[in-house]
Every structure is written in C-alpha cells, then in structure tokens.
Design a protein around this motif. Structure first.
Motif, short mmCIF file in Angstrom:
data_model
loop_
_atom_site.label_atom_id
_atom_site.label_comp_id
_atom_site.label_asym_id
_atom_site.label_seq_id
_atom_site.Cartn_x
_atom_site.Cartn_y
_atom_site.Cartn_z
N LEU A 34 51.91 25.88 -53.81
CA LEU A 34 52.38 27.27 -53.57
C LEU A 34 53.75 27.19 -52.65
CD1 LEU A 34 49.00 29.34 -52.76
CD2 LEU A 34 50.74 29.34 -54.92
N ALA A 35 54.09 26.14 -51.95
CA ALA A 35 55.13 26.12 -51.13
C ALA A 35 56.34 26.42 -51.58
CB ALA A 35 55.17 24.64 -50.62
N GLU A 36 56.51 26.04 -53.15
CA GLU A 36 57.90 26.30 -53.86
C GLU A 36 57.98 27.85 -53.87
OE1 GLU A 36 57.79 25.71 -58.36
OE2 GLU A 36 56.24 24.37 -57.56
N TYR A 44 48.52 34.07 -50.31
CA TYR A 44 48.87 34.24 -51.81
C TYR A 44 47.31 35.08 -51.95
CZ TYR A 44 47.41 33.31 -56.61
OH TYR A 44 47.28 33.36 -58.01
N ALA A 45 46.18 34.54 -51.14
CA ALA A 45 44.69 35.46 -51.39
C ALA A 45 45.14 36.76 -50.72
CB ALA A 45 44.01 34.78 -50.36
N ALA A 46 45.95 37.31 -49.69
CA ALA A 46 45.99 38.49 -49.35
C ALA A 46 47.00 39.05 -50.19
CB ALA A 46 46.87 38.54 -48.09
N LEU A 47 47.80 38.67 -51.03
CA LEU A 47 48.89 39.16 -52.02
C LEU A 47 48.01 39.74 -53.31
CD1 LEU A 47 52.08 37.34 -51.91
CD2 LEU A 47 51.95 39.64 -51.54
N VAL A 48 46.83 38.78 -53.68
CA VAL A 48 46.04 39.00 -54.81
C VAL A 48 45.16 40.06 -54.49
CG1 VAL A 48 44.10 37.79 -55.94
CG2 VAL A 48 46.25 36.43 -55.68
N THR A 73 44.40 38.81 -39.41
CA THR A 73 45.19 39.38 -41.01
C THR A 73 46.51 39.99 -40.43
OG1 THR A 73 43.08 39.68 -41.43
CG2 THR A 73 44.60 41.12 -42.55
N SER A 74 46.45 40.63 -39.42
CA SER A 74 47.63 41.33 -38.76
C SER A 74 48.81 40.05 -38.90
CB SER A 74 47.80 41.92 -37.37
OG SER A 74 46.79 43.23 -37.41
N ARG A 75 48.57 38.96 -38.16
CA ARG A 75 49.47 38.16 -38.00
C ARG A 75 49.94 37.45 -39.36
NH1 ARG A 75 46.42 36.34 -33.46
NH2 ARG A 75 45.55 34.48 -35.01
N LEU A 76 48.81 37.55 -40.21
CA LEU A 76 49.14 36.98 -41.68
C LEU A 76 50.13 37.90 -42.64
CD1 LEU A 76 48.42 35.52 -44.30
CD2 LEU A 76 46.47 36.98 -44.44
N VAL A 77 49.89 39.21 -42.54
CA VAL A 77 50.65 40.28 -43.04
C VAL A 77 52.04 40.39 -42.46
CG1 VAL A 77 48.73 41.51 -44.13
CG2 VAL A 77 49.85 42.49 -41.97
N GLY A 78 52.22 40.21 -41.19
CA GLY A 78 53.68 40.19 -40.78
C GLY A 78 54.79 39.46 -41.45
N PRO A 79 54.73 38.05 -41.63
CA PRO A 79 55.64 37.46 -42.32
C PRO A 79 55.78 37.92 -43.97
CG PRO A 79 54.21 35.88 -41.42
CD PRO A 79 53.71 37.39 -41.20
N LEU A 80 54.74 38.47 -44.53
CA LEU A 80 55.06 39.06 -46.01
C LEU A 80 55.58 40.39 -45.67
CD1 LEU A 80 51.04 38.14 -46.99
CD2 LEU A 80 53.40 37.04 -47.67
N GLU A 81 55.35 41.34 -44.84
CA GLU A 81 56.02 42.35 -44.65
C GLU A 81 57.68 41.99 -44.45
OE1 GLU A 81 54.53 46.12 -42.57
OE2 GLU A 81 53.47 44.46 -41.48
N ALA A 82 57.89 41.23 -43.65
CA ALA A 82 59.23 40.75 -43.26
C ALA A 82 59.91 40.16 -44.39
CB ALA A 82 59.48 39.81 -42.03
N ALA A 83 59.13 39.49 -45.33
CA ALA A 83 59.80 38.95 -46.42
C ALA A 83 60.10 40.22 -47.61
CB ALA A 83 58.97 37.75 -47.04
N GLY A 84 59.54 41.39 -47.44
CA GLY A 84 59.61 42.40 -48.39
C GLY A 84 58.39 42.14 -49.48
N ARG A 110 54.91 41.81 -56.20
CA ARG A 110 54.24 41.42 -57.47
C ARG A 110 55.16 40.25 -58.28
NH1 ARG A 110 50.26 44.83 -58.36
NH2 ARG A 110 50.08 46.62 -57.07
N ARG A 111 56.43 40.42 -58.07
CA ARG A 111 57.22 39.06 -58.59
C ARG A 111 56.88 37.95 -58.10
NH1 ARG A 111 61.73 42.98 -58.60
NH2 ARG A 111 62.44 41.98 -56.77
N ARG A 112 56.78 37.87 -57.03
CA ARG A 112 56.57 36.60 -56.17
C ARG A 112 55.32 36.02 -56.66
NH1 ARG A 112 58.03 34.33 -50.96
NH2 ARG A 112 60.07 35.66 -51.45
N LEU A 113 54.45 37.08 -56.55
CA LEU A 113 52.86 36.67 -56.90
C LEU A 113 52.79 36.14 -58.39
CD1 LEU A 113 49.99 36.64 -56.21
CD2 LEU A 113 49.67 38.83 -56.76
N GLY A 114 53.39 37.06 -59.41
CA GLY A 114 53.59 36.62 -60.89
C GLY A 114 54.00 35.06 -60.85
N ALA A 115 55.10 34.86 -60.17
CA ALA A 115 55.53 33.47 -60.28
C ALA A 115 54.90 32.37 -59.67
CB ALA A 115 57.20 33.25 -59.65
#
Length: 161
Positions: A34-36, A44-48, A73-84, A110-115
C-alpha cells in the motif's frame, strides 16, 4: 535485595507474543503493497470501514469497528484528514468541536481507496501464496473464533475487520 521473578519455562508459549509477531509480519507485507498509495494497512482499514458506512461515523464508533482504542484511532485519522482523505461532518452535535464531529471519506479519499484496492488484493494474494489456501483459511477461522471467545469473556464487540 530483590528476589528475581521466575522466568517462564522454555516450553511455555506466550500466545500474545506469537500473535503480535504474526501481525507484524503481515503488516509489513500489506504496508509495502500500500506504500505506493501513501497508506498503511491500518489507514486502509479505516478508509474501507468509513467508505462502507452510509453515514458519517464518530471516532468512538470507528475505534470500536476497528477494535482500537479511541486515542489511537484519533491519531490514525489525523494524517488522513490532513491529506484530505477524510473530513468531519459540519452539522449536528458537536459542530464547534472538530474532535466530536463524525468522519466521512472525501471524494479524494474514495479515489485513493479505489486506486489502493488492487495493491491490497495483491498483498492478499501474496499472503495466500505464502501460507497456502488451507493454512490461510484456518488462520481466518481461528482468528475469528479467538476474537469471539475473547470478546465474550470481556464484553467487547467481536467484529474482525
């Protein structure tokens, strides 16, 4: 002088250590795949989990679904929020405090998850190839049964994501 605690016998196996070792080895495989896409397997699990929801999900509920504590979980979602990739709902309870507003996956998320899905599937295939179908299926069944037994003993949800 302090008395030394008795060490476990060489024949004793620490189940927690063994399971954590397995989890670390699996995490390395999935994270590499998933690094790429700029994701870890936990992200990924949080997004799914959030993408499958029909409504925004509070952090406490996401934590429960992921079998994580709320702080982690709060620490997990922080970077995902920051990345939009995730955003907080702007309406409802807790409108003024972002921490209490529920989360949803953004269009970019959703685009990132799909990719990332093909990379996740490739990791799944790699695990299947390494373990073989029989061992992998046994591992899945046993993990689900163990989660259920431990959840019943601790009054926690048994959901395995």
């Amino acid at each position: 002088m302090h008395a030394k605690a008795a060490a476990p016998a060489d024949t004793e196996v620490c189940t927690c250590h063994r399971v954590r070792s397995l989890a670390r080895r699996l995490t390395v495989l999935y994270d590499a795949a998933l690094a790429e896409h700029g994701l870890t397997v936990t992200q990924y699990a949080a997004l799914v989990t959030l993408a499958r929801s029909t409504t925004s999900v509070p952090v406490a509920e996401l934590a429960s679904r992921l079998q994580m504590d709320r702080t982690t979980t709060s620490r997990l979602v922080g970077p995902l929020e920051a990345a939009g990739l995730l955003a907080r709902a702007n309406t409802g309870k807790g409108r003024g405090d972002a921490r209490s507003r529920p989360l949803h996956v953004t269009t970019k998320g959703r685009r990132r998850l799909g990719a990332a899905v093909p990379a996740w599937r490739a990791a799944q295939s790699e695990v299947n190839a390494i373990l073989g179908e029989r061992l992998r299926a046994s591992l899945d069944r046993d993990a689900e049964a163990a989660c259920g037994a431990l959840a019943a003993a601790t009054d926690e949800p048994a959901e395995v994501v």
